[in-house]
Design an enzyme around this catalytic site. Structure first.
Site, mmCIF file in Angstrom:
data_model
loop_
_atom_site.group_PDB
_atom_site.id
_atom_site.type_symbol
_atom_site.label_atom_id
_atom_site.label_comp_id
_atom_site.label_asym_id
_atom_site.label_seq_id
_atom_site.Cartn_x
_atom_site.Cartn_y
_atom_site.Cartn_z
ATOM 1 N N CYS A 33 0.765 -1.205 0.094
ATOM 2 C CA CYS A 33 -0.049 -0.038 -0.049
ATOM 3 C C CYS A 33 1.095 1.118 -0.025
ATOM 4 C CB CYS A 33 -0.802 0.027 1.340
ATOM 5 S SG CYS A 33 0.082 -0.116 2.733
ATOM 6 N N ASP A 35 2.082 2.507 2.411
ATOM 7 C CA ASP A 35 2.070 3.515 3.738
ATOM 8 C C ASP A 35 3.360 3.219 4.515
ATOM 9 O OD1 ASP A 35 -0.376 4.121 2.997
ATOM 10 O OD2 ASP A 35 -1.287 3.002 4.237
ATOM 11 N N CYS A 59 -3.117 4.925 5.740
ATOM 12 C CA CYS A 59 -4.632 5.125 5.934
ATOM 13 C C CYS A 59 -4.937 5.524 7.274
ATOM 14 C CB CYS A 59 -4.931 3.641 5.161
ATOM 15 S SG CYS A 59 -4.623 2.428 6.745
ATOM 16 N N CYS A 103 -2.485 -3.283 8.645
ATOM 17 C CA CYS A 103 -1.955 -1.848 9.086
ATOM 18 C C CYS A 103 -1.518 -1.996 10.418
ATOM 19 C CB CYS A 103 -3.320 -1.029 8.963
ATOM 20 S SG CYS A 103 -4.052 -0.922 7.187
HETATM 21 FE FE1 FES Z 1 -1.444 0.344 4.030
HETATM 22 FE FE2 FES Z 1 -3.458 0.632 6.172
HETATM 23 S S1 FES Z 1 -3.640 0.575 3.705
HETATM 24 S S2 FES Z 1 -1.348 0.411 6.439
#
Ligand code: FES
Length: 147
Positions: A33, A35, A59, A103
């Protein structure tokens, strides 16, 4: 789909920010993702986590889990902080939707990476702590190679 606690921590994140001259800093990322989460720990001479801050570029669930994770490790010993797993964080948040479980993993990994950094700096070993796999060090993010 999100519990009240998740919404609360997402909208009012606790311990957001950074610590200058932190005892340990850990940065981890999720390749899928994209992140990124960074945790700063201020640990005293007795191995007690006096302060903790986080920065998350991610997110809502990542923000909520970082926030809860910082609350759970604050005031704890290094060894107790090892018990703050993603499961513990999720339970404290009254659960996460299945697609958001990864996450919470980021929060656990970021804490471990920061503890690892602290251990390295002080030449100590923390029982049960392994070298973080996805720790991203500043300047080592070789973006150019991707293109
Ligand atoms: Fe990547 Fe939540 S979607 S940490």
């Amino acid at each position: 789909m999100y519990s009240e606690k998740v919404m609360d921590h997402f909208q009012h994140p606790r311990n957001m920010g950074e610590i200058e001259n932190a005892s340990g800093v850990g940065t981890v990322g999720n390749a899928k993702c994209g992140d990124i989460m960074r945790i700063f720990l201020d640990i005293d001479d007795n191995g007690i986590i006096q302060d903790v801050k986080f920065k998350t570029f991610g997110c809502g669930a990542a923000v909520a889990t970082s926030s809860m994770a910082t609350e759970l490790v604050k005031g704890k010993s290094v060894q107790e902080a090892m018990q703050v797993t993603n499961k513990a964080v999720m339970e404290a948040l009254d659960g996460l939707p299945p697609v958001k479980v990864h996450c919470s993993l980021l929060a656990e990994e970021a804490i471990h990476a920061a503890l690892w950094d602290y251990a390295q700096k002080n030449g100590i070993e923390i029982e049960g702590l392994e070298k973080p796999k996805s720790d991203i060090h500043e300047g080592e993010e070789d973006e150019e190679e991707e293109y």
